[in-house]
Every structure is written in C-alpha cells, then in structure tokens.
Write a protein that holds these residues in place. Structure first.
Motif, PDB file in Angstrom:
ATOM      1  N   LEU A  86       0.825  -1.206   0.000  1.00  0.00           N
ATOM      2  CA  LEU A  86       0.000   0.000   0.000  1.00  0.00           C
ATOM      3  C   LEU A  86       0.858   1.253   0.000  1.00  0.00           C
ATOM      4  O   LEU A  86       0.556   2.238  -0.688  1.00  0.00           O
ATOM      5  N   ARG A  87       1.944   1.234   0.785  1.00  0.00           N
ATOM      6  CA  ARG A  87       2.842   2.394   0.800  1.00  0.00           C
ATOM      7  C   ARG A  87       3.486   2.584  -0.569  1.00  0.00           C
ATOM      8  O   ARG A  87       3.663   3.724  -1.034  1.00  0.00           O
ATOM      9  N   LEU A  88       3.825   1.479  -1.208  1.00  0.00           N
ATOM     10  CA  LEU A  88       4.422   1.569  -2.540  1.00  0.00           C
ATOM     11  C   LEU A  88       3.439   2.172  -3.542  1.00  0.00           C
ATOM     12  O   LEU A  88       3.823   3.010  -4.379  1.00  0.00           O
ATOM     13  N   LEU A  89       2.191   1.780  -3.451  1.00  0.00           N
ATOM     14  CA  LEU A  89       1.181   2.356  -4.344  1.00  0.00           C
ATOM     15  C   LEU A  89       0.970   3.833  -4.059  1.00  0.00           C
ATOM     16  O   LEU A  89       0.710   4.625  -4.979  1.00  0.00           O
ATOM     17  N   ASN A  90       1.080   4.244  -2.789  1.00  0.00           N
ATOM     18  CA  ASN A  90       0.991   5.672  -2.445  1.00  0.00           C
ATOM     19  C   ASN A  90       2.119   6.453  -3.106  1.00  0.00           C
ATOM     20  O   ASN A  90       1.914   7.570  -3.614  1.00  0.00           O
ATOM     21  N   ILE A  91       3.312   5.869  -3.104  1.00  0.00           N
ATOM     22  CA  ILE A  91       4.459   6.530  -3.734  1.00  0.00           C
ATOM     23  C   ILE A  91       4.223   6.690  -5.234  1.00  0.00           C
ATOM     24  O   ILE A  91       4.515   7.734  -5.820  1.00  0.00           O
ATOM     25  N   LEU A  92       3.677   5.644  -5.861  1.00  0.00           N
ATOM     26  CA  LEU A  92       3.398   5.727  -7.295  1.00  0.00           C
ATOM     27  C   LEU A  92       2.396   6.829  -7.595  1.00  0.00           C
ATOM     28  O   LEU A  92       2.590   7.622  -8.526  1.00  0.00           O
ATOM     29  N   GLU A  93       1.332   6.907  -6.816  1.00  0.00           N
ATOM     30  CA  GLU A  93       0.329   7.946  -7.048  1.00  0.00           C
ATOM     31  C   GLU A  93       0.922   9.335  -6.858  1.00  0.00           C
ATOM     32  O   GLU A  93       0.630  10.264  -7.623  1.00  0.00           O
ATOM     33  N   SER A  94       1.772   9.504  -5.833  1.00  0.00           N
ATOM     34  CA  SER A  94       2.426  10.804  -5.621  1.00  0.00           C
ATOM     35  C   SER A  94       3.342  11.147  -6.778  1.00  0.00           C
ATOM     36  O   SER A  94       3.407  12.303  -7.219  1.00  0.00           O
ATOM     37  N   PHE A  95       4.048  10.152  -7.271  1.00  0.00           N
ATOM     38  CA  PHE A  95       4.951  10.361  -8.399  1.00  0.00           C
ATOM     39  C   PHE A  95       4.177  10.815  -9.633  1.00  0.00           C
ATOM     40  O   PHE A  95       4.618  11.728 -10.361  1.00  0.00           O
ATOM     41  N   LEU A  96       3.039  10.217  -9.864  1.00  0.00           N
ATOM     42  CA  LEU A  96       2.223  10.603 -11.025  1.00  0.00           C
ATOM     43  C   LEU A  96       1.704  12.027 -10.893  1.00  0.00           C
ATOM     44  O   LEU A  96       1.629  12.777 -11.877  1.00  0.00           O
ATOM     45  N   LEU A  97       1.354  12.436  -9.669  1.00  0.00           N
ATOM     46  CA  LEU A  97       0.889  13.805  -9.443  1.00  0.00           C
ATOM     47  C   LEU A  97       2.002  14.817  -9.689  1.00  0.00           C
ATOM     48  O   LEU A  97       1.774  15.891 -10.270  1.00  0.00           O
ATOM     49  N   LEU A  98       3.228  14.497  -9.256  1.00  0.00           N
ATOM     50  CA  LEU A  98       4.350  15.417  -9.413  1.00  0.00           C
ATOM     51  C   LEU A  98       4.764  15.580 -10.873  1.00  0.00           C
ATOM     52  O   LEU A  98       5.411  16.565 -11.229  1.00  0.00           O
ATOM     53  N   ARG A  99       4.400  14.626 -11.711  1.00  0.00           N
ATOM     54  CA  ARG A  99       4.777  14.723 -13.120  1.00  0.00           C
ATOM     55  C   ARG A  99       4.023  15.821 -13.850  1.00  0.00           C
ATOM     56  O   ARG A  99       4.439  16.254 -14.931  1.00  0.00           O
ATOM     57  N   ALA A 100       2.937  16.257 -13.297  1.00  0.00           N
ATOM     58  CA  ALA A 100       2.129  17.331 -13.916  1.00  0.00           C
ATOM     59  C   ALA A 100       1.697  16.914 -15.319  1.00  0.00           C
ATOM     60  O   ALA A 100       1.086  15.876 -15.499  1.00  0.00           O
ATOM     61  N   ASP A 101       2.036  17.715 -16.330  1.00  0.00           N
ATOM     62  CA  ASP A 101       1.550  17.469 -17.688  1.00  0.00           C
ATOM     63  C   ASP A 101       2.550  16.723 -18.572  1.00  0.00           C
ATOM     64  O   ASP A 101       2.356  16.641 -19.788  1.00  0.00           O
ATOM     65  N   HIS A 102       3.621  16.194 -17.995  1.00  0.00           N
ATOM     66  CA  HIS A 102       4.588  15.454 -18.799  1.00  0.00           C
ATOM     67  C   HIS A 102       3.934  14.196 -19.378  1.00  0.00           C
ATOM     68  O   HIS A 102       3.306  13.424 -18.658  1.00  0.00           O
ATOM     69  N   LYS A 103       4.110  14.004 -20.663  1.00  0.00           N
ATOM     70  CA  LYS A 103       3.523  12.826 -21.293  1.00  0.00           C
ATOM     71  C   LYS A 103       4.338  11.576 -20.973  1.00  0.00           C
ATOM     72  O   LYS A 103       5.542  11.632 -20.779  1.00  0.00           O
ATOM     73  N   ILE A 104       3.653  10.440 -20.946  1.00  0.00           N
ATOM     74  CA  ILE A 104       4.311   9.152 -20.744  1.00  0.00           C
ATOM     75  C   ILE A 104       4.224   8.377 -22.055  1.00  0.00           C
ATOM     76  O   ILE A 104       3.134   8.062 -22.526  1.00  0.00           O
ATOM     77  N   GLN A 105       5.359   8.090 -22.640  1.00  0.00           N
ATOM     78  CA  GLN A 105       5.368   7.335 -23.889  1.00  0.00           C
ATOM     79  C   GLN A 105       5.050   5.862 -23.643  1.00  0.00           C
ATOM     80  O   GLN A 105       4.267   5.248 -24.376  1.00  0.00           O
ATOM     81  N   ARG A 106       5.678   5.283 -22.614  1.00  0.00           N
ATOM     82  CA  ARG A 106       5.445   3.871 -22.335  1.00  0.00           C
ATOM     83  C   ARG A 106       5.503   3.629 -20.829  1.00  0.00           C
ATOM     84  O   ARG A 106       6.418   4.098 -20.153  1.00  0.00           O
ATOM     85  N   PHE A 107       4.518   2.917 -20.323  1.00  0.00           N
ATOM     86  CA  PHE A 107       4.463   2.597 -18.893  1.00  0.00           C
ATOM     87  C   PHE A 107       4.236   1.107 -18.753  1.00  0.00           C
ATOM     88  O   PHE A 107       3.235   0.560 -19.220  1.00  0.00           O
ATOM     89  N   ARG A 108       5.193   0.428 -18.110  1.00  0.00           N
ATOM     90  CA  ARG A 108       5.064  -1.012 -17.860  1.00  0.00           C
ATOM     91  C   ARG A 108       4.770  -1.218 -16.380  1.00  0.00           C
ATOM     92  O   ARG A 108       5.480  -0.718 -15.518  1.00  0.00           O
ATOM     93  N   PHE A 109       3.724  -2.002 -16.115  1.00  0.00           N
ATOM     94  CA  PHE A 109       3.251  -2.200 -14.737  1.00  0.00           C
ATOM     95  C   PHE A 109       3.179  -3.703 -14.465  1.00  0.00           C
ATOM     96  O   PHE A 109       2.387  -4.421 -15.067  1.00  0.00           O
ATOM     97  N   ASP A 110       4.059  -4.204 -13.568  1.00  0.00           N
ATOM     98  CA  ASP A 110       4.090  -5.617 -13.188  1.00  0.00           C
ATOM     99  C   ASP A 110       3.681  -5.745 -11.728  1.00  0.00           C
ATOM    100  O   ASP A 110       4.269  -5.096 -10.855  1.00  0.00           O
ATOM    101  N   TRP A 111       2.695  -6.619 -11.460  1.00  0.00           N
ATOM    102  CA  TRP A 111       2.217  -6.740 -10.085  1.00  0.00           C
ATOM    103  C   TRP A 111       1.631  -8.121  -9.820  1.00  0.00           C
ATOM    104  O   TRP A 111       0.965  -8.689 -10.683  1.00  0.00           O
ATOM    105  N   HIS A 112       1.885  -8.604  -8.606  1.00  0.00           N
ATOM    106  CA  HIS A 112       1.287  -9.857  -8.152  1.00  0.00           C
ATOM    107  C   HIS A 112       0.070  -9.515  -7.303  1.00  0.00           C
ATOM    108  O   HIS A 112       0.201  -8.908  -6.240  1.00  0.00           O
ATOM    109  N   LEU A 113      -1.092  -9.923  -7.790  1.00  0.00           N
ATOM    110  CA  LEU A 113      -2.336  -9.624  -7.084  1.00  0.00           C
ATOM    111  C   LEU A 113      -2.752 -10.822  -6.242  1.00  0.00           C
ATOM    112  O   LEU A 113      -3.187 -11.837  -6.783  1.00  0.00           O
ATOM    113  N   PRO A 114      -2.639 -10.737  -4.903  1.00  0.00           N
ATOM    114  CA  PRO A 114      -3.106 -11.861  -4.084  1.00  0.00           C
ATOM    115  C   PRO A 114      -4.617 -11.959  -4.154  1.00  0.00           C
ATOM    116  O   PRO A 114      -5.315 -10.950  -4.021  1.00  0.00           O
TER     117      PRO A 114
END
Length: 474
Positions: A86-114
């Motif tokens: 959960l803390r890691l996901l909070n960091i990701l969300e904060s990181f996305l907010l700080l990016r402002a309007d910068h475009k993302i060309q490619r985003f790879r998301f790997d996760w194990h969902l219990p």
C-alpha cells in the motif's frame, strides 16, 4: 524543452603533488534530454525514485522521463506485506501527481495480485489484500489518465473482475501489451480491444470455461493452459492481423478461430488434440508442432492445420513425427514449401526411422535439416536391428538433391551415424555439415564419418556437446 546546461559536479580529493583538489564533471550532465531519458528508461521505478533524491536537477530529469517500469518485486522483493504494498502504491500515485503534464510514452506495470480471501472482511487489520487489489486497479486507471501512449500490464493472480475487462474494452485505448498469469475465479473471460498488440494468458485456474478474444490489431497471442486442465467449452478468437501464435495445453473440439490471414508463425503443444482450422494463409513462415507423449488420439491432428501451406520453417517433436507417419496419405497439410526442418527427438531408434523417412518424402525442396536430441531419451539397446545407409538410398528421397545445410546431434547408436553417412555421401549441394557429439564419442564418430566418400565439397565441422546439455542427457 531542452534543459539548460547543468553540471552535476563531484569533488574528489587529490593526494598528488601540492594536495590540490580538482573538480570532476559528470558526463551525464552534458547529454541532451532525449538521450538521458533513453538511459533512464532502463531503470526500474525504484531506481528512478532513489535517483531523484540526488539533487533538484536529477529530480526534474527523473520526473520528466517518458518511460517507466514499475515492478513490485524490484521495490519490495518477495515480502508479502500488504502495508508495504500500500505504501508503494501511495508513492506511485504521488509520483504521477508530481509529473504534472509530462507525457508518458510507455508505462510497464508488473504486479502480483493476491486473490481476496472469501472469509476476510476488508477492514481486517491482519491483511489488507482486498484493499491492495482495488488500489492496484485504481492506480492502473490513473496511469492511463496521465497521457500515457503505450501501456503494458503484467498481472499475476487477477481474480474475478468483470469491471477490469470492461474498462480495457471501453476506456483503455492505449494498452499495447497485456499479460495475465494464474488468473483466479474467472469463468468467462472476454477481452476486446482495438489497440492491444500482444496478449499472453498463462496457466489460468481450471475455472476458465469460456474465452472470447476480439482484437483487430493483435499481432502476438500466447495461451498456456495448466497440464491436465479440462477443455474449455467455448473458444472464440478474432484477430485478423495475428502474426505469431503460441498454444500449450488441451484443445477443445471445433473452436471458433476465424481466419488468421496474416499468420507467419505458430507453436502448438497439445496435451490432447481437437479439430481446429487456422484458415489459409500464404505468409505462414514458421511452425512448431509438439505433442505430449500420452496423446494417442491421432486422427484429429489431421485438422490442426487444415489447408495450410507451411512455407519455410517446420519444427516437430518425436510424438508429432510418429503421428504424421500414422496419418500418411490422409494429412491435408502441404509440406512442399518447407525449406527448413528441425526434428526434436530422443534418439534415432528403429521405431522412429520409418516416420522420419515418411516425413522427409513430402519435403522435396528442403534446404536445411537439423536433428536435435530432446527428451524423452531412449535406451540405446533398442537400436539393435539398425537401418543402414542402403535403407535411406532405397527410398530415393528428393530432398537430398537440394539439401545445403545439415546439423545432427549424435549420442551413440548405429542408425544416427548411418543417417549422417547418407547425407554426407548423397547430398551433392551440401555446403556445410555440423556433427555434434558427446566428448567420449567424438573421436570415434569423427573416424567413422571421415571415411565417407563425399559427393560435395562441403565444410564438415565436428563439435563437442556443451557440458550443460550433457547433464540433461544422463
């Protein structure tokens, strides 16, 4: 906007003459943003986060990077701690907010969902797996809203969630790759996307009963079913631009596979064989057919590639070779255009030789032949009768007049050496031959084959089998 000249300076003491200090400029600081971002694209999200703490300049560069690789395991290892996730996901969300309007060309998301536990409430203090599950789905949707151009998702353990697949179909127009591994409690799986190019479904739990795929731009499809899993009752695939197909597991009878007009290569490994038509295509270049040794219902195989013309490369395992021998005369597949053949067999025993002859008879334009040793291996005593070079010559096989490249792996035995002799003495257009042997047999095999009266001026190379492969043989 090109960043201004920034110098990331590191001071280093110099113990040389005069004890003066010299300043060293990091070469990275002089790179254009585009080149710096390419270098940063090889880093994981965890590494980028650490790098952003070096200075304000580095933070700006990391936040503006257009490529991200977010992998749960790179950040928290194998620890199955919901609080950490959960803390890691909070960091990701904060990181996305700080990016402002910068475009993302490619985003790879790997996760194990219990998978959510049935008897556990979402408010349980001991484990927040249910909270993690929904937070992950929320983060993926937020990534899409951040001007991402290409999304790659690899989810392990996705549970019954029809909303996720509806979101893929209706709202996620940027997804290019989707990997689903060990899905749970999903009985009906429907994937529809106009942007998806690569789809992988690996080892879904036996709950899966219906699979519907409709992706007009799909180019690669990989499906691996659990061993001994029951056949699905309904399979529908619409992918007119599919180029590569991989299938492993049971194949139901009469699936609805609409014509793959652009298919170039297919690899199929069947536990049991059903009747399937992949449609006709003139672009078909590479095919691998692998049957499990317990497959004994041979007749349906005649429909596996009904009407196909395999144009270039064909790879068969031993079980498939034996099946085709049993179906000789009734196989609707045309091998006339096959130019490269690889046979993955345990040993050239008496039982397999007639099947090999039958297969090679239908490939008059074969240019490359590779006999590769693969399990299951056989006891060499089963070679006692033997098929000598005269047996091969007796069949007057057309491919021998066009063969240019020949590779064979020899462990021991009479039959395989005689086959090598046949090729060396009769292949008039042979350009190169490679003989691979175990260390203890190399000199003996070399001595036998050097006595051949070669009809061509081919270069013959003798190689010792790598130690790593020899371990697998004994």
């Amino acid at each position: 906007m090109e960043r201004q000249k920034r110098k990331f300076v590191a001071a280093a003491s110099c113990e040389g003459e005069g004890g003066r200090r010299r300043r060293m400029t990091d070469r990275f600081s002089n790179l254009p943003d585009q080149i710096a971002h390419v270098i940063l694209s090889f880093l994981s999200m965890a590494d980028l986060a650490r790098l952003s703490y070096v200075s304000k300049c580095w933070r700006e560069l990391c936040l503006s990077s257009p490529v991200f690789n977010f992998n749960e395991y790179n950040c928290i290892g194998d620890a199955d701690m919901c609080d950490s996730k959960l803390r890691l996901l909070n960091i990701l969300e904060s990181f996305l907010l700080l990016r402002a309007d910068h475009k993302i060309q490619r985003f790879r998301f790997d996760w194990h969902l219990p998978p959510p536990k049935k008897n556990q409430s979402s408010s349980s203090s001991s484990c927040g797996c249910r909270d993690v599950y929904y937070r992950v789905m929320s983060c993926v949707q937020k990534v899409v809203r951040c001007n991402v151009e290409q999304l790659e998702l690899n989810l392990l353990g996705l549970a019954d969630d029809e909303g996720f697949f509806k979101w893929i179909s209706c709202s996620c127009k940027c997804i290019r790759k989707l990997g689903l591994d060990h899905t749970y409690m999903i009985k009906n799986l429907n994937i529809e996307s106009s942007s998806l190019e690569r789809l992988s479904l690996s080892y879904p739990q036996p709950d899966l009963d219906t699979l519907n795929i409709s992706c007009e731009n799909l180019q690669l499809l990989s499906i691996s079913l659990c061993p001994d899993s029951p056949s699905m009752t309904s399979l529908n695939i619409f992918a007119p631009n599919l180029k590569q197909l991989w299938w492993e597991g049971n194949l139901m009878n009469h699936p609805n596979l609409r014509k793959f007009q652009s298919l170039e290569s297919a690899e199929v490994c069947f536990d049991s064989v059903g009747k399937v038509s992949l449609g006709k295509t003139q672009k078909f270049k590479s095919t691998l057919i692998k049957l499990k040794t317990r497959v004994d219902d041979f007749e349906p195989l005649s429909e596996v590639f009904h009407g196909l013309r395999i144009n270039e490369v064909l790879i068969l395992n031993e079980a498939a070779i034996k099946v085709m021998f049993k179906l000789e005369g009734s196989m609707p597949v045309s091998f006339n255009n096959v130019q490269s053949l690889r046979m993955n067999i345990g040993c050239v025993i008496d039982e397999i030789v007639p099947s090999m002859v039958s297969l090679l008879r239908g490939m008059p334009y074969l240019r490359t032949l590779y006999i590769k040793r693969c399990p299951p291996f056989h006891e060499l005593e089963s070679n006692e009768c033997g098929f000598d070079i005269g047996y091969w010559k007796l069949h007057n096989l057309g491919f021998i007049n066009r063969l240019e490249f020949f590779t064979i792996e020899i462990l021991d035995g009479y039959n395989v050496v005689e086959l090598a002799r046949y090729v060396l003495e009769c292949a008039q257009k042979l350009k190169k031959g490679v003989i691979i042997c175990s260390a203890q047999n190399l000199e003996e095999v070399k001595r036998k084959l050097e006595k051949c009266k070669m009809i061509s001026k081919a270069a013959i190379v003798f190689k010792e089998r790598p130690k790593s492969e020899r371990r697998l043989l004994f």
